[in-house]
Write an enzyme that holds these catalytic residues in place. Structure first.
Site, mmCIF file in Angstrom:
data_model
loop_
_atom_site.group_PDB
_atom_site.id
_atom_site.type_symbol
_atom_site.label_atom_id
_atom_site.label_comp_id
_atom_site.label_asym_id
_atom_site.label_seq_id
_atom_site.Cartn_x
_atom_site.Cartn_y
_atom_site.Cartn_z
ATOM 1 N N GLY A 1 0.821 -1.215 0.000
ATOM 2 C CA GLY A 1 0.000 0.000 0.000
ATOM 3 C C GLY A 1 0.847 1.252 0.000
ATOM 4 O O GLY A 1 0.589 2.183 0.757
ATOM 5 N N ASP B 1 -1.894 -8.029 -4.491
ATOM 6 C CA ASP B 1 -3.104 -7.847 -3.686
ATOM 7 C C ASP B 1 -2.901 -8.565 -2.361
ATOM 8 O O ASP B 1 -2.761 -9.795 -2.327
ATOM 9 C CB ASP B 1 -4.301 -8.443 -4.453
ATOM 10 C CG ASP B 1 -5.620 -8.253 -3.712
ATOM 11 O OD1 ASP B 1 -5.603 -7.840 -2.534
ATOM 12 O OD2 ASP B 1 -6.662 -8.528 -4.320
ATOM 13 N N SER C 1 -4.019 1.107 13.861
ATOM 14 C CA SER C 1 -4.717 2.402 13.961
ATOM 15 C C SER C 1 -5.086 2.612 15.415
ATOM 16 O O SER C 1 -5.120 1.661 16.197
ATOM 17 C CB SER C 1 -5.990 2.361 13.113
ATOM 18 O OG SER C 1 -6.707 3.580 13.230
ATOM 19 N N TYR D 1 -13.928 -1.912 10.319
ATOM 20 C CA TYR D 1 -12.543 -1.413 10.238
ATOM 21 C C TYR D 1 -11.856 -1.505 11.610
ATOM 22 O O TYR D 1 -10.739 -2.007 11.728
ATOM 23 C CB TYR D 1 -12.558 0.034 9.731
ATOM 24 C CG TYR D 1 -11.206 0.699 9.727
ATOM 25 C CD1 TYR D 1 -10.252 0.370 8.766
ATOM 26 C CD2 TYR D 1 -10.861 1.663 10.684
ATOM 27 C CE1 TYR D 1 -9.001 0.981 8.762
ATOM 28 C CE2 TYR D 1 -9.627 2.279 10.685
ATOM 29 C CZ TYR D 1 -8.697 1.940 9.725
ATOM 30 O OH TYR D 1 -7.458 2.541 9.731
ATOM 31 N N LYS E 1 -8.496 -3.647 12.742
ATOM 32 C CA LYS E 1 -7.269 -3.025 13.259
ATOM 33 C C LYS E 1 -6.908 -3.593 14.636
ATOM 34 O O LYS E 1 -5.736 -3.740 14.979
ATOM 35 C CB LYS E 1 -7.440 -1.501 13.306
ATOM 36 C CG LYS E 1 -7.532 -0.871 11.925
ATOM 37 C CD LYS E 1 -6.175 -0.828 11.251
ATOM 38 C CE LYS E 1 -6.181 -1.056 9.785
ATOM 39 N NZ LYS E 1 -4.858 -1.010 9.164
ATOM 40 N N ILE F 1 -3.958 11.220 10.094
ATOM 41 C CA ILE F 1 -2.752 11.524 9.309
ATOM 42 C C ILE F 1 -3.154 12.160 7.985
ATOM 43 O O ILE F 1 -4.100 11.696 7.326
ATOM 44 C CB ILE F 1 -1.939 10.232 9.056
ATOM 45 C CG1 ILE F 1 -1.620 9.533 10.385
ATOM 46 C CG2 ILE F 1 -0.676 10.533 8.258
ATOM 47 C CD1 ILE F 1 -0.876 10.367 11.420
#
Ligand code: NAP
Length: 257
Positions: free
Chosen positions: A14, A64, A143, A157, A161, A190
């Site tokens: 990424g 991927d 995160s 999400y 994390k 960020i």
């Protein structure tokens, strides 16, 4: 000063944009050969170009993280190009918004398969090569959302994390006999291309909730990752660093006054 990374190879998943691009550029600046990875090769080109323009060493790869096969091909291609893999920055992640009332099984699975299972596949694919490294290093980008905080629409999400950190602690025990460490950075807000699009007003109000009074930069995250990847961090494993300008600290609005 940290020992430079000259001769070491890092895969940054990424890294076509955002935090990953920041990590790739900082690692290149400190001497590493950088494998810049995203799902589209053409999207890696600007990061690779910026590194090369500054006399760094980088090559773009398409992979991927949600596919073990794809990650295996990546690990072999990077080894063929640079001669090995010393550091894996497992950074690729997605953060679509979906409420609990409307979330589908497919939405849940896509987020978990990219963010949590993606970390497993990256490590599995790189492990044969990391085992041969003098100092194998894995850095996960987790995160604050999930492990520490919450946000409406990000339950899947946040779960992914937090899952990364649960995974990390057992992985650390399995990897330690190979002298491989695994740690995680936990970014707050960020400044990335995605956040910039939210507009000036939004950014201003968000910065006001952060004790350091600014939104973080990709370099803020990259330098923490660089330390965890360094020779000097060889006795640190299964640990996390929150990099959020103190965002999670105030217990009330009054505490910020
Ligand atoms: P971003 O700007 O959206 O960049 C995401 C990167 O991941 C892109 O290079 C994207 O490229 C790649 N990617 C997405 N899915 C992929 C897949 N299946 N396989 C390979 N590459 C994939 O994201 P970001 O904001 O920099 O976030 C990076 C990481 O930091 C994520 O793990 C995120 O959860 C975490 N994080 C970010 C913040 C923040 O404030 N930005 C805060 C906390 C944590 P392609 O789409 O071309 O594949």
């Amino acid at each position: 000063m940290l020992t430079p990374l000259n001769g070491k190879t890092v895969i940054v998943t990424g890294s076509s944009k955002g935090i990953g691009k920041g990590i790739a550029k900082v690692f290149a600046k400190h001497g590493a050969n950088v494998a810049v990875v995203s799902r589209k090769l053409k999207d890696t080109l600007s990061c690779v170009g910026e590194i090369q323009d500054n006399d760094g060493i980088a090559k773009g790869f398409e992979a991927d993280v949600a596919s073990y096969e794809s990650m295996k091909i990546l690990a072999e291609a990077v080894t063929e190009t640079f001669g090995g893999i010393d550091i894996l920055c497992s950074n690729a992640g997605i953060f679509p918004n979906s409420s609990i009332e409307n979330m589908t099984a497919a939405e849940w699975d896509t987020v978990m398969n990219t963010n949590a299972r993606g970390a497993l596949f990256g490590i599995q694919a790189c492990l044969p090569f990391l085992k041969k490294a003098e100092t194998g290093r894995i850095i996960l980008t987790s995160s604050i959302t999930g492990p520490v905080t919450g946000y409406k629409g990000w339950s899947h999400y946040g779960a992914s994390k937090a899952a990364q950190l649960g995974f990390m602690r057992s992985a650390a025990l399995e990897l330690a006999p190979y002298n491989i460490t695994i740690n995680a950075v936990m970014p707050g807000n960020i400044m990335t291309e995605g956040l910039e699009e939210m507009g000036e007003e939004y950014l201003k109000s968000m910065a006001a909730t952060i004790p350091i009074k600014r939104i973080g930069t990709v370099e803020d995250i990259a330098y923490a990752a660089l330390f965890l990847a360094s020779k000097e961090a060889s006795y640190i494993t299964a640990q996390t660093i929150v990099i959020d300008g103190g965002q999670v600290v105030p217990e009330s609005l009054e505490a910020m006054a």
